[in-house]
Design an enzyme around this catalytic site. Structure first.
Site, mmCIF file in Angstrom:
data_model
loop_
_atom_site.group_PDB
_atom_site.id
_atom_site.type_symbol
_atom_site.label_atom_id
_atom_site.label_comp_id
_atom_site.label_asym_id
_atom_site.label_seq_id
_atom_site.Cartn_x
_atom_site.Cartn_y
_atom_site.Cartn_z
ATOM 1 C CG HIS A 267 -1.855 1.103 1.344
ATOM 2 N ND1 HIS A 267 -3.171 1.022 0.948
ATOM 3 C CD2 HIS A 267 -1.687 2.365 1.799
ATOM 4 C CE1 HIS A 267 -3.766 2.192 1.150
ATOM 5 N NE2 HIS A 267 -2.880 3.030 1.674
ATOM 6 C CD GLU A 268 1.397 3.374 3.716
ATOM 7 O OE1 GLU A 268 1.467 4.439 3.072
ATOM 8 O OE2 GLU A 268 0.412 3.058 4.425
ATOM 9 C CG HIS A 271 0.305 6.282 -0.501
ATOM 10 N ND1 HIS A 271 -0.698 7.015 -1.083
ATOM 11 C CD2 HIS A 271 -0.299 5.562 0.493
ATOM 12 C CE1 HIS A 271 -1.855 6.754 -0.464
ATOM 13 N NE2 HIS A 271 -1.637 5.870 0.489
#
Lengths: 501, 501
Positions: A267-268, A271
């Site tokens: 997920h990160e 980003h």
């Protein structure tokens, strides 16, 4: 001063404000990752001071004069030119900032710093009571903020607009109603699926030091540049961009919950790749900034799910994983492992939720934060309301607040109106992934070969590099051929999880 | 506004400026300890921006008006009152700051950030050439700074005054001449001492993970509060105070050089205890700040040497050390170990130097930085000049720049005039330690019992808590009964190392 000079000066002011804001980002990162407990009160003072200075710069009357001068000039006649884009977005930010009282800006920064420290401690101790008054304070400040910046429809719109420009409560409500109608039957149909005992496999022991090594390897393979970033341990997973060349991910690892740490990494990474894909030459102006939080979450959710839960991804990484965690996985085939990590079952924790139930977690938070903002729900009553909604929509009830309303740090940081952007992210991600496959061919095969560059390149080209050149809707439409629309998400989930698979 | 109100406002401004400066401290700490390489240029922009803002606040004409208003009032009639002290020191800072051009402040911060990164890399690669031009740039900026703030005697005085108020080149020259005359014969007399093969013992393997554990234990035992501080790994050892409750030490560990890492810890602990001993209620005003860098170094040098090389200290810690590093120390008695760590021999590295030769290392830097400042020595010629002086004063020649002129990071950070404060620190430390023993009895015995609180308490009472209430000379005189004077240092060294021991 002619408009050309005014524009140059405007860019200089914008860069300065961005650099100052980036100092605040570092203070926040440090608070989460490094700061000793004793430094908390001083940190709140530092954050309040810098937030006040950022506000002073962002509301400098000179800003307004320069904007007016450029707005009236031919410099902005092409709405897609960097000049027009920067002026449009700087105006949006300036007008919003000017409506915020300085005192409120400082107070919000101070309270967010202290409340997030209190939250981290309260979660550790499962002690909601010490956090509850902070929650009331934060929502009171959010009300003040909304009233200061103004709104036409519900008060919540004013907050939403800061994360996802132009998004409204009504449109979100309609989106969630639609999604719920589609997802609930899908979840129900999967209840009869045989459970591949996911607890058994993923709750085996995955030693922390080897998790860290494995995670670093995957981060590098996906394209996260560790010369221009860091991976750390924090209270909760997050990604922050300190500036060009300095994008930092914090993670938590759990010795008996491999998936929780690992999918948070993916997920990160999503980003981080967005931030690392922005044009550094445009740094400090809207052209060098992400278009919205929803679009940011589309990147994180895409890498977490559409990449990280795919067969191709694990064809590539499972042999490495099994060799790193031989004791835990020696008797688990690739197919079993994939069934385990893709098992759909309503649960308590948002960041551990499967793809199908995930948006129901968001829908609950969307409802609760509106009630808290409206004052219809008091902080002290949150655990009860939380349990009720989890029971109603997911059929589960938390046994403590750690796995209930203390699980997420967003509200403690003053982020009200943030949660819906995860669902918007899921919607955009499904559209983008399908469009990428139409353009470059089946991605599963690329992943199986360890090729993540093809997807990253496509996203860089169609999403990252644009910064705020286009609105989110325009970025999605240009990249996918359709306006934002949840049907790609429903199709993707039905295809991969429904009876059609 | 009456003087009372003016004073309150003055304190508010001073606090704000200090909090803003503390954000700069965090940026510096992060640069040394955390920042990925790619973030270096952006970091320099952040530092330049904040340095400029600190300067704006420090030169705000309102500051001057408030100072004038309070200076003319009875509020400052008692020169030892907090009001008088704060006004006196704020005036000193304000007048200095007003003479500095804003451009120079920003440029110095930017260059220091970039140069210190270049230095860290150059040292690692033993590549002086890439660092040399930065050295010239830094000394050019230091010249500009000195000329801006002004001086009566040599230009170097202007820089010295910033670290040690009132100190002059002439007084330092006299001090070094005196010390050299006393130390050189002492060093010579020790040349005939049998060498206890220090290399053999300390170059054995001390595993890094166990060094870290041991160091943390010692830090806690000496009174460093880890709830209000951190211990990290950095490019070079340093201590920084981010604010009340947040004092951070960075260290480097060497697997085959235990003493280098360990005595650096003790040194930084001395700094940290001073910072943790300041009155938090006075934070943000001169009453809450250390009196001078020389006095700060007196604390670091005192804990490093007068505590850390003592028999009592090792009576307490040697059993733990031996059990942590059994392979390295199983055949080494406490007495041998102490002889090894107290062995006097001219060497190349300042922070590894024994107590007797240490001030000769400082004397060399004092000479070189004056030559660089005067422009008599160019950056590119530093390695030659360095080698010559080391040969002349210590009889050793570095085989590379890593162990020569690249060993210290001070110049790269723009700290010109800092080095002499180590020798001043040695002078003050000897006086303070002797006075403490006169007051509380033999400290060796306390150390042997693991009691470091008695000494810490005495230092807190007589040094730390005063902040800038008195001048350094007054603090020393009040604490020891004598004005600053090198005879206590010479006595202490002769007593412990000379034939009299």
């Amino acid at each position: 001063m002619n408009p050309d000079q005014a524009y140059v000066e405007l860019v200089r002011l914008s860069r300065g404000e961005t650099v100052l804001t980036s100092c605040l980002e570092l203070l926040e990162w440090d608070e989460e990752v490094c700061m000793p407990r004793g430094g908390g009160e001083h940190r709140a003072e530092q954050m309040a001071l810098l937030a006040g200075l950022v506000h002073d710069r962002g509301t400098d009357p000179r800003y307004g004069e320069l904007l007016s001068s450029v707005e009236a000039s031919p410099l902005v006649s092409d709405p897609e030119s960097p000049q027009a884009v920067n002026v449009r977005e700087l105006r949006r930010g300036f007008d919003r900032e000017c409506r915020m009282p300085r005192r409120l800006v400082e107070e919000s920064a101070r309270v967010a710093a202290l409340a997030s420290q209190t939250w981290a401690h309260a979660r550790k101790q499962d002690d909601f009571k010490t956090f509850a008054p902070w929650l009331d304070r934060i929502f009171a400040l959010a009300r003040e903020e909304a009233d200061a910046v103004g709104y036409v429809g519900p008060r919540y719109d004013a907050l939403l607009d800061d994360f996802e420009p132009g998004m409204t409560t009504d449109r979100l409500s309609a989106l969630f109603t639609h999604l719920e109608a589609q997802l609930v039957p899908l979840v129900a149909s999967l209840r009869d699926e045989p459970t591949p005992a996911p607890g058994h496999v993923l709750a085996r022991e995955f030693p922390l030091d080897r998790q860290r090594l494995f995670v670093e390897g995957v981060a590098g393979a996906l394209g996260f540049d560790l010369q221009c970033g860091r991976l750390d341990v924090g209270h909760h997973p997050f990604c922050t961009s300190i500036g060009p060349g300095d994008v930092r991910i914090a993670l938590r690892y759990y010795p008996r919950n491999f998936a929780r740490g690992f999918f948070a990494l993916l997920h990160e990474i999503g980003h981080a790749l967005y931030d690392q894909g922005l044009d550094p030459a445009q740094y400090g102006t809207p052209m060098g900034e992400a278009a919205s939080l929803g679009l940011h979450e589309s990147q994180s959710r895409l890498w977490e799910n559409l990449v990280g839960r795919s067969h191709g991804f694990w064809q590539h990484f499972y042999p490495q994983l099994r060799s790193a965690f031989h004791e835990a996985l020696h008797d688990i085939s690739l197919e079993t492992f994939r069934r385990v990590i893709n098992h759909v079952a309503p649960g308590l924790i948002r960041i551990q939720a499967d793809e199908v139930t995930y948006d129901l977690h968001i829908m609950i938070r969307f409802e609760l934060e509106r009630a808290l903002l409206a004052g219809d729900l008091r902080g002290a009553d949150l655990p009860g309301a939380w349990a009720e909604l989890y029971q109603r929509h997911l059929g589960v009830t938390p046994k403590d607040d750690r796995t209930g309303c203390l699980q997420d740090g967003h509200w403690s940081e003053g982020l009200i109106g943030y949660f819906p952007t995860y669902t918007l992210g899921n919607v955009y991600a499904a559209q983008l992934f399908a469009a990428a496959e139409r353009a470059v061919g089946p991605l599963e095969e690329a992943f199986a070969d360890g090729d993540f560059r093809t997807l990253r390149g496509w996203l860089g080209e169609h999403v990252h590099r644009h910064g705020q050149r286009y609105t989110v809707a325009a970025i999605i439409e240009r990249a996918t051929g359709s306006a934002p629309d949840p049907s790609a998400l429903i199709d993707s989930l039905s295809h991969r999880y429904g009876s059609a698979r």
